[in-house]
Every structure is written in structure tokens, then in C-alpha cells.
Design an enzyme around this catalytic site. Structure first.
Site, PDB file in Angstrom:
ATOM      1  CE1 TYR A 690      29.338   4.730 -28.705  1.00 46.05           C
ATOM      2  CE2 TYR A 690      28.392   3.026 -30.086  1.00 46.05           C
ATOM      3  CZ  TYR A 690      28.255   4.205 -29.386  1.00 46.05           C
ATOM      4  OH  TYR A 690      27.051   4.858 -29.365  1.00 46.05           O
ATOM      5  CB  THR A 721      32.364  10.687 -31.424  1.00 48.51           C
ATOM      6  OG1 THR A 721      31.207  11.415 -30.973  1.00 48.51           O
ATOM      7  CG2 THR A 721      33.613  11.511 -31.203  1.00 48.51           C
ATOM      8  CG  ASP A 722      28.447   5.459 -32.520  1.00 51.15           C
ATOM      9  OD1 ASP A 722      27.345   6.044 -32.442  1.00 51.15           O
ATOM     10  OD2 ASP A 722      28.555   4.273 -32.883  1.00 51.15           O
ATOM     11  CD1 TRP A 723      23.738  10.420 -30.420  1.00 50.38           C
ATOM     12  CD2 TRP A 723      25.243  10.171 -32.029  1.00 50.38           C
ATOM     13  NE1 TRP A 723      23.436  11.317 -31.424  1.00 50.38           N
ATOM     14  CE2 TRP A 723      24.351  11.190 -32.422  1.00 50.38           C
ATOM     15  CE3 TRP A 723      26.297   9.860 -32.888  1.00 50.38           C
ATOM     16  CZ2 TRP A 723      24.453  11.878 -33.635  1.00 50.38           C
ATOM     17  CZ3 TRP A 723      26.401  10.534 -34.094  1.00 50.38           C
ATOM     18  CH2 TRP A 723      25.492  11.524 -34.447  1.00 50.38           C
ATOM     19  CD1 TRP A 724      25.765  10.761 -24.362  1.00 50.67           C
ATOM     20  CD2 TRP A 724      24.476   9.580 -25.752  1.00 50.67           C
ATOM     21  NE1 TRP A 724      24.575  11.420 -24.504  1.00 50.67           N
ATOM     22  CE2 TRP A 724      23.760  10.726 -25.324  1.00 50.67           C
ATOM     23  CE3 TRP A 724      23.860   8.680 -26.619  1.00 50.67           C
ATOM     24  CZ2 TRP A 724      22.467  11.005 -25.760  1.00 50.67           C
ATOM     25  CZ3 TRP A 724      22.579   8.957 -27.051  1.00 50.67           C
ATOM     26  CH2 TRP A 724      21.896  10.099 -26.622  1.00 50.67           C
TER      27      TRP A 724
END
Length: 778
Positions: A690, A721-724
Site C-alpha cells: 500500500y 496489488t494489495d486489496w483496494w
């Protein structure tokens, strides 16, 4: 089963013996218990007080004996069977005649209302014990065993306050009562990260301390096994335990701002700081690599073979004590200071013996490639952006922890400074004004304007910018047309090439592949693929690293494995690989193809909220353990996903906080573990973090992804990616981040394509690794 049958059809197909469910089976729980015991570190054992003698009367204190902390919260949580608590395990031990428990005290703790707080907190609330209950227990037993708990998790960092890093008033009062009423005190630390150790290191009333960490579903059983002597402790610290939080070099900058963290300690992280900087050794209570045993070992007859390419050591390890046990042999380097400056000690190799019986000897071999001893020159002092072996004496120290390791008689001599590998000037900081040197002085660094989140050039020749209406554009782009489209299985069998398969996909198909897809079955974190017209399965993912994370409402109970730090403290890659295999079998049995683990960020600071998910303060240990997990997972036909790339060393404001770090520290400390895992285990997936690194989010940083990860390391897997995360999807695609999870931003990709800033070449280049990974899964 046919390829991808689990992804397509979600069958109920057990993988255990005789077609029984493997997930959370006795065999799996037994492996978890064995690993938890192997990683526990015996910090103190005055007068060889442990193990407890058979039938010994003990009084078990501490709320964690009934409210056992198997792991941290967040993505590391697991919906497992009811944990085997320390009280339950010692109750079993009592039935076997191993101990006798103070019954009234046990009933007091069993009656406690165990209520989870509305919001997770790292402040641990110990339960006061009535004086009468303490005295009653003391009348029964002269030995108190105090199980002390701490917790932490995703989304927030810990605090250097009582009840977290240090003891609370309630804990202090309880310990005072134990000192008054009991002749012997044993402390068991059920904690996920580092905490203050000054309260027990020199306290004569506390005779033994076991760092049991967070041991997963069976952690309580591991504690009982160790204290009763069924298992001999063999774990070693993967962090330095200092005499205060302020002693850690990162303590001054960890909370400097929610927006940025200056890594001014540079390469001097953990023991590299305490063993190098003047007058810092005195602040170490327990050194890196330290751990006691119930037996003793001798390292003898060390022989060295030195060559221009490698340094090899062979040493005899003999169990000189009275019970079986294992020892960890550690090799440290002291490189010449030269022009670049070096830590006085750096771990370069280690090995754990098998279980040795009293009097038994094992010959242990350690090999160091001299190229791995090079330093990165980020300022051009010798040769800019190169790995340098400076001229001088390279001395090696052999032992069982960093402090006690003894100098070997053979010194490797580099007659002249040489470039081991010419790399590139990537990911340089612009806002880091200074860094620490080996002398303790600060070195000024060049600074400049913060770089923008940027767009980059196309990976190949441009098609003409698309100016069609969206609906029409989505159906365009394919350069191969077939009445019956190729299926992905045709690529797997060799009937067509992956290039031709991709060429038949429309622009809309490619956009779909670059975006995460909804959950199917028991999964909770979504999947990717999901183009049934082309035979592309919807491959599900699942959180880790503490086990297969499935929400409670799915009705699936899975094994909670020991925390990553506890696994690393085994110093046993073979055992960690076994855990990886066990975890992967549960992932596979539940029709999931990608396990979002392991996580291998560095323990830069004791207060990082997710340290329990990470292995160590040392990159060799972190990279070796991550590679071990990956080999176990992928040996079962499941993809491992190493994370969080990179410098995810703080949870506060994690979507925006900038980790400002020198290129040298980035290369030698924070990326080194990832590089080891990539080069030795080839993980199929990698997750970006993030946070920002030197002003850029990793998922949109082409220098980090295309320059270092793919270009210099040759990584060929899927980058997600990491989530959201909060980064522009189009910029991520341009930078080479293949997949945005959990659902992507197709409208943003369409807008960029319509504007002419995102060509089909980008879409194809990012879809290729996704399909390549799917082809390698069962």
C-alpha cells in the site's frame, strides 16, 4: 481430476487418507503443534529449573492461559478449531501425571468472561487475581507459571506504553504477588512481537522465561510439551531484544509523521546496529540468534576452505548434555570498512542439526558465495549503482548467536576492490536528508523535489490510439479470429501458443483479465481469470499467512499455523517447507488456487502492527524462510504470493505513508529477502504494498517492478496489488502491475485507452503473466 476442475466446478474432493478431509485434521494440527514447539525460544533458565519434574505442582496464572492468542488480527486471522489453550494442555498433562495444577486458580480463570473488544487494540487487559486465590494457589504449589499475552494486527501499529510494549499496572501487581508468595516463577510469553524484557532479564525471582510467541491452533500444547520436557527447546531469536524501546535506532523516526518515515538508520537495522555502533552492545538483553536448550552442545574441529568465489566451513556439532536436542550453527561476516562502511556483523549462512542424542555428533557444512558479501554503492563512492567487494580482510565468525560467535582462523583476503555486479540507479530517495554510518556519524544525502506519480513509455510499438466508442472498442483488438476460439487448455497441451491465444482476445477480454473477479465457493478475497468462453477458470485466492483464512459464515474450519516469526525462530527451512505443504493442501482441498502468503517485510521497529506476519530483522532469515514456504506451497500445485513489496514497515496511514530509504538500505535490507525468495523458490505471485517508497507507490513504480524485479532479478510471475489500494489502475498497468485486486477499475482503463494513453500492448503485456500462472496451477 482434470486441470482446473476445482476452479471450474468447486467439487467436494477431500485430499486426506482414505478420502477423509485433510483440512484441520489431526495430522495437520499435529504438524502445527510440532512447528510451534520448534520455534519457541528459551530465553532464561536459571539453575536449569526447566523442564518441570514429573508430577510437579504448579499454579497457572495469566488470562492468556484460557484466552490464548493464536495469532494477530486482520488477514492473518484464521477461523480454526477452538485453540488448544495452555490450561487445556496442562489439564491433559495433569491427567497423564506430568504436572499437578492448583485447581481453585484454574477454576478462577475458567470462569472469566472472555469478551472481545468492539475494536481491535494492542493494549492487553490482564485480569487481576484476588489475594485469597493467590495464597490458596501458593499453599498448593511453590512454582507459578505466568502466561502473559500480547496481540496486534493489520491496520494499526502498537504503542510504547504500559499494557503493550511494557507491563501494565495490573501485570506489575500480579508479578509482585507472585514474587511474594512463590519460590519459583516461570514466565511464558504469548506475544506476537517484541516487548520490553528488562523486567525479567536480571530478576532472580523469575527463573525461567519461554518466548512461545503465537503458536496457532495448537500453541498451548506446544507450551506444555516444552515445559514438561517432552520437547527440548531449539528455537533462536530472529530479532534483537534490547533493554528499552528507545534503544532501537528506528524509535526516533517511527512516529515522526503519519505521512512519511525516514529510514535514517539505513543498513544498521537490528543486530547490525547493536553490534556495530559505538556503545550500543550494552543495550542488548538478548542478542540475535540466541536461544537456550535443556542440553548443551560443542562446536569443534572447524575447517575452512577459502577460494576467490566461496568460503566454506565444516564443523562438528556434538550434543554434550543429558537429553536429545537440536542446535543452530550460525556464520557471520565482518567485512572491511573500506570506503562504503559495513556492519561489524552480518549473517551469511546458518544450518540446524537433526535431533542429536546425548554424545551424538553431526558434521555441518556452511557455504558463502563471496559475491553475496558485496555492498551496494548508491552514491558513486567506488562505482555508482554497483555491488562492490572492497579490498581488505573478510573475517568470519562461527557460533550459536551473533554475540558469542567466535572468529575463525582463516581470513578471506580481497587483494583489490572489484565490481561484483553492475546494477542500475533505481528508486533513489529525494526527501531523505541523511543516514547513519558505522561510526555513529550522520552522512548527508542529496535531496530534491518529490517525484510525481508518473506515466511511462510503452513496452512495444504503439497501435494507433483507440478513438472508437467504448462498446465498439471493447469488441476490437483481436488479430486472430476463429470460429471456435482457442481454449486455455489448448495452450497447456501445446495445440497453440500463448501468443496466439492472447491475440484472439478482444480489448474487453484483456481489461477483464487485469481486474479481480468475484468470490466463488468458500473464498473471501476474490479471484482472477473468469473468461469461460476461452476456458479460463476463475481462480480463487485466500488470505494468509497464518493459515487458510475463510470467514466463519462459510462453515469451514482450517488449521491456524504458528505465526511467521515463530516459524522463522525454528531456523529450520525443511520444517517450514513442511508447514507450507500442509497449508497448501488445505488451500487446494477448499478449491482455492492462490495463497496470499508468505509475508516477508523486515522487523524494522518493534511497534509495527504486522510484525507477527513477518519473519525477522534479518533479510537472509526472512528470504530463506519465505523461500521454504513457497517451495512447500507450490509443490502442491498451489501458487504462493510473497508480500508486501516493499518497505511495508508501518500500518498507520498505510495507503499513503512514504517510506524514505536509501538505495543501499533498500537493496541490502528491504529488498534482499524478496530477491532471495524470487531467485531460489520462484514464487508464482507477488503482491505490491500500500505504502509509498521514496515518493511512489510500488504498484505504479516502473523502476521497482520492471527495473529491479523483472529486469535485474528476472521475475516472470504475476504481480498483483494489495486489496483496494488507492492507486490509479492505468498507471499500474503502465508500470507492469498485472492485476488489480479485488475488482480493478475497468472504467479507468477504458478511459485511458480512449484517451490514447494506454495501448493494447500494455494490456497484452500484463495479461500474459496472469495466464502463465494459471497454466502452472492444477
Amino acid at each position: 481430476m482434470t486441470k482446473w476442475a476445482r476452479a471450474f466446478y468447486q467439487p467436494v474432493k477431500p485430499l486426506g487418507p482414505n478420502h477423509q478431509l485433510l483440512t484441520a485434521s489431526p495430522a495437520q494440527l499435529g504438524l502445527s503443534r510440532r512447528a510451534a514447539a520448534a520455534g519457541a525460544v528459551l530465553l532464561k533458565n536459571e539453575g536449569a529449573f526447566l523442564p518441570l519434574h514429573r508430577g510437579q505442582h504448579i499454579a497457572l496464572f495469566g488470562k492468556a492461559q484460557v484466552d490464548y492468542i493464536q495469532g494477530g488480527w486482520g488477514s492473518g486471522e484464521v477461523t480454526g478449531p477452538t485453540p488448544l489453550t495452555p490450561l487445556a494442555a496442562f489439564t491433559e498433562a495433569e491427567a497423564a501425571g506430568d504436572v499437578r495444577l492448583a485447581a481453585e486458580l484454574s477454576k478462577f480463570y475458567q470462569a472469566l468472561p472472555l469478551v472481545k473488544p468492539d475494536e481491535p487494540t494492542s493494549i492487553y487487559a490482564e485480569e487481576p487475581v484476588p489475594e485469597a486465590t493467590v495464597k490458596s494457589a501458593a499453599a498448593f504449589a511453590d512454582t507459578a507459571v505466568y502466561v502473559l499475552g500480547r496481540t496486534s494486527g493489520e491496520g494499526s501499529d502498537r504503542q510504547a506504553v504500559p499494557g503493550d510494549y511494557s507491563l501494565s499496572d495490573t501485570e506489575q501487581a500480579l508479578l509482585a504477588a507472585l514474587r511474594e508468595h512463590f519460590a519459583h516463577i516461570v514466565v511464558v510469553l504469548n506475544i506476537g512481537g517484541m516487548m520490553d524484557t528488562s523486567w525479567f532479564v536480571a530478576d532472580p525471582h523469575i527463573q525461567a522465561v519461554l518466548l512461545a510467541a503465537q503458536g496457532g491452533s495448537q500453541g498451548g500444547g506446544a507450551i506444555a510439551d516444552l515445559l514438561t520436557g517432552k520437547v527440548t527447546p531449539s528455537g533462536k531469536l530472529t530479532d534483537t531484544l534490547a533493554d528499552s524501546y528507545a534503544a532501537y535506532p528506528s524509535s526516533a523516526t517511527f512516529n515522526q509523521s503519519d505521512d512519511a518515515v525516514d529510514y535514517t538508520e539505513d543498513i544498521y537495522v537490528g543486530y547490525r546496529y547493536f553490534e556495530t555502533l559505538p556503545d550500543q552492545q550494552q543495550h542488548v538483553n538478548y542478542p540475535f540468534g540466541f536461544g537456550l536448550s535443556y542440553t548443551t552442545f560443542a562446536l569443534t574441529d572447524a575447517t575452512v576452505t577459502d577460494s576467490p568465489a566461496a568460503y566454506q566451513v565444516s564443523v562438528a556439532v556434538t550434543n554434550t548434555g543429558a537429553c536429545a536436542g537440536q542446535e543452530v550453527v550460525q556464520l557471520y561476516l565482518a567485512a572491511p570498512q573500506g570506503k562504503l562502511g559495513k556492519p561489524h556483523r552480518s549473517l551469511v549462512a546458518f544450518a540446524k542439526t537433526r535431533i542429536l542424542q546425548p554424545g551424538e555428533t553431526q558434521q555441518v557444512q556452511l557455504t558463502v558465495q563471496l559475491s553475496d558479501c558485496a555492498s551496494f554503492d548508491d552514491l558513486g563512492v567506488v562505482a555508482k549503482a554497483a555491488m562492490i567487494l572492497e579490498a581488505g580482510d573478510y573475517q568470519f565468525y562461527l557460533g550459536t548467536d551473533v554475540r558469542s560467535a567466535a572468529l575463525l582462523p582463516v581470513t578471506h583476503v580481497e587483494p583489490a576492490t572489484r565490481i561484483v555486479r553492475q546494477l542500475h540507479d533505481y528508486c533513489a530517495p529525494n526527501q531523505l536528508a541523511q543516514r547513519l554510518t558505522a561510526s555513529g556519524a550522520m552522512q548527508a544525502l542529496p535531496t530534491g523535489p518529490q517525484p510525481p506519480e508518473y506515466s511511462v513509455g510503452d513496452p512495444g510499438p504503439h497501435h494507433a490510439p483507440f478513438q472508437l466508442p467504448v462498446a465498439e472498442w471493447l469488441d476490437q483488438g483481436a488479430t486472430i479470429s476463429r470460429e471456435e476460439p482457442w481454449q486455455l487448455a489448448d495452450v497447456a497441451t501445446g495445440a497453440t501458443t500463448l501468443g496466439d491465444f492472447i491475440a484472439q482476445l478482444t480489448n474487453g477480454d484483456l481489461v477483464h483479465l487485469l481486474c479481480g473477479q468475484p468470490c466463488v465457493g468458500a473464498a473471501d478475497t476474490g479471484g482472477f481469470g473468469a473468461l469461460p468462453d476461452y476456458g479460463i477458470p476463475d481462480m480463487m485466492t485466500a488470505d494468509g499467512p497464518a493459515g487458510l483464512r475463510i470467514p466463519p459464515d462459510r462453515g469451514v474450519i482450517t488449521t491456524a499455523w504458528p505465526s511467521a516469526t515463530l516459524l522463522a525462530q525454528t531456523w529450520d527451512p525443511a520444517l517450514v517447507t513442511e508447514v507450507g505443504r500442509g497449508a497448501a493442501r488445505e488451500v487446494k482441498e477448499n478449491n482455492i488456487g492462490v495463497w496470499l502468503a508468505p509475508a516477508l517485510n523486515i522487523h524494522r521497529n518493534p511497534l509495527t502492527g504486522r510484525n507477527f506476519e513477518y519473519f525477522a530483522e534479518d533479510p537472509l532469515v526472512a528470504g530463506t524462510m519465505a523461500a521454504a514456504i513457497v517451495r512447500g506451497v507450490q509443490g502442491e500445485g498451489v501458487a504462493a504470493c510473497i508480500k508486501h513489496f516493499a518497505c511495508n514497515n508501518k500500518e498507520t496511514n498505510r495507503n499513503h505513508a512514504d517510506s524514505r530509504v536509501s538505495e543501499r538500505a533498500l537493496r541490502e535490507i528491504y529488498l534482499r529477502g524478496f530477491e532471495l525468495a524470487v531467485s531460489t523458490a520462484k514464487p508464482l505471485c507477488l503482491m505490491t504494498s500500500y505504502n509509498q517508497v521514496n515518493g511512489r507507490h510500488p504498484s505504479a513504480d516502473r523502476e521497482l517492478l520492471q527495473g529491479i524485479l523483472r529486469g535485474e532479478w528476472g521475475y516472470a510471475g504475476l504481480i498483483m496489488t494489495d486489496w483496494w489500494n488507492l492507486v490509479d489502475h492505468a498507471k499500474e498497468v503502465e508500470a507492469g502491475n498485472n492485476l488489480k485486486m479485488p475488482d480493478g477499475d475497468p472504467q479507468r482503463l477504458l478511459a485511458a485507452a480512449q484517451a490514447g494513453t494506454l495501448s493494447r500492448n500494455y494490456l497484452e503485456a500484463n495479461a500474459k503473466p496472469i495466464l502463465q500462472v494459471l497454466l502452472q496451477l492444477d
